[in-house]
Design an enzyme around this catalytic site. Structure first.
Site, PDB file in Angstrom:
ATOM      1  N   CYS A  69      91.968 168.337  76.478  1.00  0.00           N
ATOM      2  CA  CYS A  69      90.645 168.472  75.864  1.00  0.00           C
ATOM      3  C   CYS A  69      89.655 168.826  76.973  1.00  0.00           C
ATOM      4  O   CYS A  69      89.450 168.028  77.891  1.00  0.00           O
ATOM      5  CB  CYS A  69      90.289 167.138  75.206  1.00  0.00           C
TER       6      CYS A  69
ATOM      7  N   GLU B  18      84.170 166.233  82.560  1.00  0.00           N
ATOM      8  CA  GLU B  18      85.456 165.551  82.387  1.00  0.00           C
ATOM      9  C   GLU B  18      86.360 166.321  81.433  1.00  0.00           C
ATOM     10  O   GLU B  18      85.884 167.044  80.565  1.00  0.00           O
ATOM     11  CB  GLU B  18      85.216 164.146  81.818  1.00  0.00           C
TER      12      GLU B  18
ATOM     13  N   CYS C 285      74.016 164.222  69.078  1.00  0.00           N
ATOM     14  CA  CYS C 285      74.677 163.434  68.012  1.00  0.00           C
ATOM     15  C   CYS C 285      74.572 161.951  68.376  1.00  0.00           C
ATOM     16  O   CYS C 285      74.837 161.573  69.521  1.00  0.00           O
ATOM     17  CB  CYS C 285      76.137 163.841  67.865  1.00  0.00           C
TER      18      CYS C 285
ATOM     19  N   CYS D 129      77.408 159.752  70.058  1.00  0.00           N
ATOM     20  CA  CYS D 129      78.123 160.349  71.198  1.00  0.00           C
ATOM     21  C   CYS D 129      77.424 160.035  72.519  1.00  0.00           C
ATOM     22  O   CYS D 129      76.228 160.289  72.673  1.00  0.00           O
ATOM     23  CB  CYS D 129      78.198 161.857  70.989  1.00  0.00           C
TER      24      CYS D 129
ATOM     25  N   SER E 163      83.054 169.063  63.394  1.00  0.00           N
ATOM     26  CA  SER E 163      82.726 167.646  63.441  1.00  0.00           C
ATOM     27  C   SER E 163      81.745 167.380  62.292  1.00  0.00           C
ATOM     28  O   SER E 163      80.578 167.720  62.377  1.00  0.00           O
ATOM     29  CB  SER E 163      82.092 167.364  64.812  1.00  0.00           C
ATOM     30  N   LEU E 164      82.236 166.809  61.201  1.00  0.00           N
ATOM     31  CA  LEU E 164      81.464 166.756  59.950  1.00  0.00           C
ATOM     32  C   LEU E 164      80.721 165.421  59.806  1.00  0.00           C
ATOM     33  O   LEU E 164      79.504 165.386  59.696  1.00  0.00           O
ATOM     34  CB  LEU E 164      82.426 166.988  58.774  1.00  0.00           C
ATOM     35  N   ASN E 165      81.465 164.368  59.694  1.00  0.00           N
ATOM     36  CA  ASN E 165      80.929 162.995  59.811  1.00  0.00           C
ATOM     37  C   ASN E 165      80.032 162.496  58.693  1.00  0.00           C
ATOM     38  O   ASN E 165      79.553 161.354  58.762  1.00  0.00           O
ATOM     39  CB  ASN E 165      80.184 162.820  61.146  1.00  0.00           C
TER      40      ASN E 165
ATOM     41  N   CYS F  47      87.065 160.271  71.785  1.00  0.00           N
ATOM     42  CA  CYS F  47      86.022 161.146  71.245  1.00  0.00           C
ATOM     43  C   CYS F  47      84.654 160.491  71.351  1.00  0.00           C
ATOM     44  O   CYS F  47      84.474 159.354  70.939  1.00  0.00           O
ATOM     45  CB  CYS F  47      86.281 161.420  69.769  1.00  0.00           C
TER      46      CYS F  47
ATOM     47  N   CYS G 214      75.113 167.928  77.045  1.00  0.00           N
ATOM     48  CA  CYS G 214      75.041 168.558  75.722  1.00  0.00           C
ATOM     49  C   CYS G 214      73.650 168.320  75.166  1.00  0.00           C
ATOM     50  O   CYS G 214      73.064 167.273  75.392  1.00  0.00           O
ATOM     51  CB  CYS G 214      76.086 167.936  74.791  1.00  0.00           C
TER      52      CYS G 214
ATOM     53  N   ASN H 122      84.581 155.067  68.064  1.00  0.00           N
ATOM     54  CA  ASN H 122      84.956 154.517  69.368  1.00  0.00           C
ATOM     55  C   ASN H 122      83.719 153.941  70.039  1.00  0.00           C
ATOM     56  O   ASN H 122      82.840 154.691  70.455  1.00  0.00           O
ATOM     57  CB  ASN H 122      85.559 155.622  70.249  1.00  0.00           C
TER      58      ASN H 122
END
Ligand code: SF4
Length: 336
Positions: A97, A84, A108, A111, A207-209, A326, A104, A283
């Protein structure tokens, strides 16, 4: 093929190098997918090259539009896998994007893409193909000004193909994007960051988080391999023109990484790094175990950073209603 690769390919056929530029323009300016249609090439040459090479494509299989105007596209690859991309409306242009892998393997925990595992790396043409399909493949294609490699997949886990795609996207005979309009996002493959710095001039997003290894280990398995010290060291060495900054993405998850104390720790961690911080309230997606903090908690977190002179922006979740925000990309078709 990048332009130099195509020049080399043609020179092995005994053809002039400049023919590669002609072919590139047909492919990336006009969206031509058949050599036979490249009418400024001799017929014999078109026949020869058609027998030796072909132009791969990705097909738009589906698209959905969010209430906020965000559009999500599902592409079918030649082997039937799907990926996508998401088209985000800015004031008077669009940001696209794109995905760099089918699935993947980074896992994470916040995700959806990560829950499916890695199916395979995308080839350079499948990355650039997402751009070409939208710019040239649909009537009145959108004016795409910025590209973010932040869709499905970890770009630096598919380094060589991503780099070749960037070369095609930035080539004047290709899509002609400026490097400063392209951002590559990583979840923290620290050893590849100096490579990207050496090989390209694109923007870096991380992408730290989490501000500490313990929290980050819980959210992002990659941190066990490359902890924050290694990641931040690579970021500090990332070469950029003076006015550019690294973007740190920080997904705010209720009760996990959103306290004021963690904001203070984040400020300490990033001290001295030329950066801006994007705060992304989590999200939610159907299977997610996490929740979004309240608006007050988000604001309190942001204030700590702003008081310490960081640029910290709360990113409104775009495309939430169509699972385009995201961490929500699945590459799955909509139910019939
Ligand atoms: S956030 Fe990015 S790197 Fe992490 S699992 Fe999802 S797609 Fe992979």
């Amino acid at each position: 093929m990048t332009l130099p690769e195509m020049e080399e390919f043609l020179s092995h056929l005994g053809r002039e190098k400049y023919r590669a530029r002609q072919i590139f323009k047909w492919m990336y300016r006009k969206g031509t997918v058949h050599f036979e249609e490249m009418t400024d090439l001799a017929r014999s040459f078109r026949e020869e090259i058609s027998s030796l090479a072909r132009i791969g494509t990705v097909e738009i299989a589906d698209s959905t539009t969010s209430r906020d105007g965000t559009r999500k596209f599902l592409y079918t690859l030649e082997d039937g896998l799907t990926v996508e991309s998401v088209l985000l409306r800015e004031r008077n242009h669009w940001t696209l994007c794109v995905s760099t892998q089918a699935g993947c393997r980074m896992g994470c925990r916040f995700c959806l893409t990560g829950t499916f595992g890695l199916k395979r790396n995308l080839r350079p043409g499948e990355i650039t193909g997402q751009v070409t399909a939208l710019r040239l493949g649909i009537p009145e294609g959108p004016d795409i000004r910025n590209l973010v490699l932040m869709g499905m997949g970890e770009p630096l886990d598919n380094y060589d193909n991503v780099l070749r795609a960037i070369r095609i996207l930035t080539d004047d005979c290709g899509h002609g994007f400026s490097n400063r309009r392209i951002t590559v996002s990583t979840c923290g493959l620290a050893p590849a960051i100096p490579d990207l710095s050496r090989d390209s001039a694109v923007n870096l997003a991380v992408s730290l988080n989490a501000p500490d290894d313990e929290t980050r280990n819980r959210l992002m398995p990659i941190n066990r391999k490359y902890p924050l010290a290694a990641l931040l060291a690579a970021c500090r060495d990332y070469e950029m023109p003076l006015r550019r900054r690294i973007t740190f993405e920080y997904i705010l998850i209720k009760g996990v990484n959103d306290s004021v104390a963690q904001a203070q720790e984040l400020a300490r961690l990033l001290r001295g790094v030329r950066c801006k911080i994007n705060l992304i309230p989590f999200n939610e997606f159907p299977e997610s175990e996490f929740r979004r903090p309240t608006d007050e908690e988000i604001e309190a977190f942001r204030n700590v950073l702003v008081e310490r002179n960081f640029t910290a922006i709360v990113r409104a979740g775009k495309g939430l209603d169509i699972l385009a925000a995201c961490g929500q990309l699945s590459g799955r078709r909509r139910p019939e």
